[in-house]
Design a protein around this motif. Structure first.
Motif, PDB file in Angstrom:
ATOM      1  N   ASP A 158       0.818  -1.214   0.000  1.00  0.00           N
ATOM      2  CA  ASP A 158       0.000   0.000   0.000  1.00  0.00           C
ATOM      3  C   ASP A 158       0.851   1.264   0.000  1.00  0.00           C
ATOM      4  O   ASP A 158       0.578   2.211  -0.749  1.00  0.00           O
ATOM      5  CB  ASP A 158      -0.926  -0.018   1.219  1.00  0.00           C
ATOM      6  CG  ASP A 158      -1.727   1.267   1.360  1.00  0.00           C
ATOM      7  OD1 ASP A 158      -2.622   1.502   0.526  1.00  0.00           O
ATOM      8  OD2 ASP A 158      -1.447   2.038   2.291  1.00  0.00           O
ATOM      9  N   ASP A 159       1.901   1.306   0.814  1.00  0.00           N
ATOM     10  CA  ASP A 159       2.747   2.496   0.875  1.00  0.00           C
ATOM     11  C   ASP A 159       3.435   2.759  -0.459  1.00  0.00           C
ATOM     12  O   ASP A 159       3.540   3.911  -0.908  1.00  0.00           O
ATOM     13  CB  ASP A 159       3.798   2.352   1.978  1.00  0.00           C
ATOM     14  CG  ASP A 159       3.204   2.470   3.372  1.00  0.00           C
ATOM     15  OD1 ASP A 159       2.067   2.990   3.482  1.00  0.00           O
ATOM     16  OD2 ASP A 159       3.856   2.043   4.341  1.00  0.00           O
ATOM     17  N   GLN A 160       3.926   1.705  -1.098  1.00  0.00           N
ATOM     18  CA  GLN A 160       4.590   1.868  -2.392  1.00  0.00           C
ATOM     19  C   GLN A 160       3.618   2.411  -3.440  1.00  0.00           C
ATOM     20  O   GLN A 160       3.970   3.302  -4.231  1.00  0.00           O
ATOM     21  CB  GLN A 160       5.155   0.522  -2.857  1.00  0.00           C
ATOM     22  CG  GLN A 160       6.340   0.031  -2.061  1.00  0.00           C
ATOM     23  CD  GLN A 160       6.755  -1.378  -2.465  1.00  0.00           C
ATOM     24  OE1 GLN A 160       5.902  -2.266  -2.658  1.00  0.00           O
ATOM     25  NE2 GLN A 160       8.056  -1.602  -2.596  1.00  0.00           N
ATOM     26  N   ARG A 162       0.676   4.103  -2.986  1.00  0.00           N
ATOM     27  CA  ARG A 162       0.219   5.470  -2.737  1.00  0.00           C
ATOM     28  C   ARG A 162       1.336   6.486  -2.963  1.00  0.00           C
ATOM     29  O   ARG A 162       1.083   7.606  -3.378  1.00  0.00           O
ATOM     30  CB  ARG A 162      -0.371   5.580  -1.337  1.00  0.00           C
ATOM     31  CG  ARG A 162      -1.720   4.889  -1.208  1.00  0.00           C
ATOM     32  CD  ARG A 162      -2.468   5.251   0.064  1.00  0.00           C
ATOM     33  NE  ARG A 162      -1.809   4.792   1.270  1.00  0.00           N
ATOM     34  CZ  ARG A 162      -1.249   5.586   2.172  1.00  0.00           C
ATOM     35  NH1 ARG A 162      -1.286   6.903   1.998  1.00  0.00           N
ATOM     36  NH2 ARG A 162      -0.680   5.094   3.257  1.00  0.00           N
ATOM     37  N   SER A 163       2.567   6.074  -2.697  1.00  0.00           N
ATOM     38  CA  SER A 163       3.694   6.954  -3.006  1.00  0.00           C
ATOM     39  C   SER A 163       3.825   7.141  -4.517  1.00  0.00           C
ATOM     40  O   SER A 163       4.025   8.260  -5.005  1.00  0.00           O
ATOM     41  CB  SER A 163       4.981   6.362  -2.429  1.00  0.00           C
ATOM     42  OG  SER A 163       6.092   7.148  -2.797  1.00  0.00           O
TER      43      SER A 163
END
Length: 696
Positions: A158-160, A162-163
């Motif tokens: 998820d972090d990758q 959204r980044s």
């Protein structure tokens, strides 16, 4: 005339209620047999009966009736419901469109106008679309949810993801492959809420019988994927991204995964927009390479949807003419079967590519009008060129299948966009007669002669830009330009400013006699024409400062223009920076989200990218209250106080950078709105005599 209850009747009935209020109870709707789009209507004894093949055609019929028999039109700024108490009789009218489709939107519109819209905004806009014959809207809202789902399946967390997606205000540029990992990360709550909003938008568009165009894969991938694949880097306006080589099997696989995820979330009408070369040279100079990209793009789509048709903007063929030779364009287009591609001639009112490329080698194509870049708020257009341009295209051996609006931002220059959409169903042989009708209907038949006289003045000035290239680099003007001691930012002036001043004064006189009119279109027009008027004053006073070598008295006179214009613009919410920022922050779920949203809203209309990079600085500059009297005035004050200093240009650059950073942190101060007619009159009284000097 009616052939029974139509599937689209409920959605058109809802539109009629929003437009007509209680009078909508006197509208009867039903189906109309036949091929293609068509409508018929008749009004007797206070009852309007509309028969149509689809909801858009029925809505066009309703709007035609209102304009022709009630003397009222529905524009972006019309106060609804209309003040009708009954429906006048009308003889039978039958209509069919000149083209099959009415196209709408540009990817950029979803950054420059719609990024922070809620359902109420979208419902109003879809009503406008239906009334104006739009059948094929680009539908980008919520696409980030499809990308998130697809890249999750491909192993990113998820972090990758959204980044990679970056800030919400820049998502359409991410979708086009221009940038990633900028001005974010994307708030987690944004994805779910916009997935729901996007689905609701599509449901309403389809209920009218529209066929929305959904985004598709362009080859642009996260760095984590590019690092282990055949990929090359590209640069757009200083932003580096990574694009897969079409020979890598991942290209088709990712394209298919994104399309499948999107179909699962939003369904499909089999139309997909992808622009793998939008303002970026392909990563391989081999003339055959663009064709390979085309084949892989379509192959990925067809894995997910065997009936897929690819819509592509022809903009690269204009923007990068040196690369896109006739041979390269032909090779690219020939790589796609004619029934699998639709080409949008994006800037056809100024740079029609259909002539150069033989109506795009047999591909179906759309004649589109762009006009507005970045959301410029000053009025300008070549109205007389529109009917001739469209008629020439429709007379071509392979005429367009549709007419479209591809502006980068909407809610500006409504006369131009209304003129273009009218051509979807009707020919306009006499522009002056069309304009007279437009004016009467726009203001509901009130003060028609006075307002027609005003608009004839506008046609002779700002809307008579025949043959001019209407683009930000040529039409920026002093008000929103970056100050410099070495560049003169005044734009072209092809008309007598005194004629513009008289047109604005006529509008002010009407507003003073009937203040209620300023709540609707007249208020928008007063502000828009006022911007053009004050822009000419600013250009003139700027030259006075330069010619006096920075005389403080002349500088103060120049800076006062910004303060006075700011006060006038504060009377209309849509002309305020605060309205824009408030809409952005309304999507926040906590302080961290608010910080990202606030930054995006401020950044894109000022420095655009980073304050260190000048490539897109001021591109989306707006003549808005909160910016005129603050951001722009303060920049020009730094310029005015720097005359005669050693290394003035370098010092100015440093101080402007500091000013940009301050605005990105602090925004603009609160506003106290006044009365638009009063503030317009104050400006006119204070400045009109200066425009008698004419062009300089």
């Amino acid at each position: 005339m009616l052939s029974g209850e139509a599937q689209w009747a409920d959605v058109v009935r809802g539109l009629a209620q929003r437009v007509l209020g209680p009078v909508a109870e006197s509208v009867r709707l039903g189906g109309l047999d036949g091929e293609g789009r068509a409508h018929a209507y008749e009004a007797k004894g206070g009852v309007l009966t509309i028969a149509a093949t689809d909801g858009v055609s029925a809505s066009v019929a309703l709007h035609h009736y209102l304009r022709e028999h009630c003397g009222m039109s529905v524009g972006w700024d019309t106060v609804l419901p209309l003040p009708l108490t009954s429906l006048p009789d009308a003889p039978l009218h039958e209509g069919t469109p000149r083209v099959r489709e009415g196209y709408y939107f540009n990817f950029c519109t979803f950054s420059y106008t719609t990024p922070y819209w809620d359902w109420a905004d979208w419902e109003s806009e879809i009503d406008w679309m239906a009334l104006h014959g739009i059948t094929m809207p680009l539908a980008v809202t919520g696409h980030e949810a499809a990308l998130h789902a697809a890249y999750s399946l491909l192993g990113l967390d998820d972090d990758q993801i959204r980044s990679f997606l970056g800030g919400p205000g820049y998502l359409p540029f991410q979708f086009m492959g221009c940038m990633d990992d900028f001005a974010g990360p994307l708030p987690a709550s944004w994805i779910d809420r916009h997935r729901e909003l996007g689905a609701r938008v599509l449901e309403r568009e389809r209920a009218f019988g529209m066929t929305p165009v959904l985004p598709a894969f362009t080859g642009h991938v996260p760095r984590e994927i590019a690092a282990t694949a055949r990929a090359g880097s590209r640069n757009w306006q200083g932003f580096e991204t990574w694009s897969l080589d079409p020979a890598d099997p991942l290209y088709e696989r990712i394209g298919a995964e994104i399309a499948r995820a999107q179909i699962k979330l939003f369904g499909t009408d089999h139309l997909y927009a992808a622009d793998p070369f939008i303002e970026m040279i392909p990563i391989d100079a081999d003339p055959a390479f663009p064709g390979a990209v085309a084949a892989a793009t379509l192959a990925g789509l067809r894995q997910a949807d065997p009936d897929a048709v690819w819509l592509m903007q022809a903009w690269p063929f204009s923007y990068q003419r040196d690369f896109w030779t006739e041979d390269r364009v032909t090779a690219f287009l020939d790589a796609i079967p004619d029934d699998r591609m639709l080409v949008a001639d994006l800037w056809a009112e100024h740079d029609p590519l259909w002539r150069q490329f033989d109506e795009f080698s047999g591909k179906p194509w759309l004649w589109c009008a762009l006009l507005n870049f970045g959301g410029r708020t000053d009025p300008v257009a070549d109205l007389r060129g529109v009917p001739a341009g469209i008629d020439a295209a429709l007379a071509a051996p392979s005429p367009p299948t549709g007419i479209g609006l591809s502006m980068e931002a909407i809610r500006n220059n409504p006369v131009f966009f209304e003129l273009v959409t009218d051509h979807i169903w009707n020919r306009v042989p006499d522009l002056d007669a069309w304009l007279d009708a437009f004016v009467a209907q726009r203001y509901g038949g009130r003060f028609t002669e006075e307002l027609r006289a005003a608009w004839r003045g506008l046609l002779a000035t700002v809307y008579g830009a025949g043959g001019l290239r209407i683009a930000p680099d040529q039409f920026k003007g002093v008000l929103t330009a970056e100050p410099s001691y070495t560049r003169t930012p005044t734009g072209p002036l092809w008309y007598d400013p005194a004629v513009l001043a008289r047109a604005w004064e006529r509008m002010i006189e009407v507003a003073e006699r009937d203040p209620g009119l300023t709540a609707g279109p007249l208020g928008h027009d007063l502000a828009e024409v006022g911007i053009a008027f004050m822009a000419r004053v600013a250009d003139s006073r700027y030259l006075d400062v330069v010619e006096s070598d920075g005389d403080p008295g002349q500088a103060d006179r120049f800076l006062k223009v910004f303060e006075d214009l700011d006060r006038m613009l504060s009377c209309r919410p849509e002309y305020t920076f605060q309205h824009w920022e408030a809409k952005a922050v309304s999507w926040a779920d906590g302080p961290a989200d608010a910080a990202v949203l606030r930054d995006n809203a401020r950044r894109i209309i000022t420095v655009w990218g980073t304050s260190e990079s000048p490539l897109l600085d001021d591109y989306a500059g707006r003549h808005w209250a909160g910016l005129m009297g603050g951001y722009y005035r303060d920049r020009w004050e730094l310029w005015a106080r720097g005359f005669g200093r050693p290394d003035a240009e370098a010092e100015l650059g440093e101080r402007l950078h500091e000013r940009d950073e301050l605005f990105l942190r602090a925004g603009a101060p609160p506003l106290t709105p006044g009365d638009l007619a009063t503030e317009s009159r104050n400006l006119f009284t204070a400045y009109a005599s200066e425009l008698d000097r004419g062009a300089r």
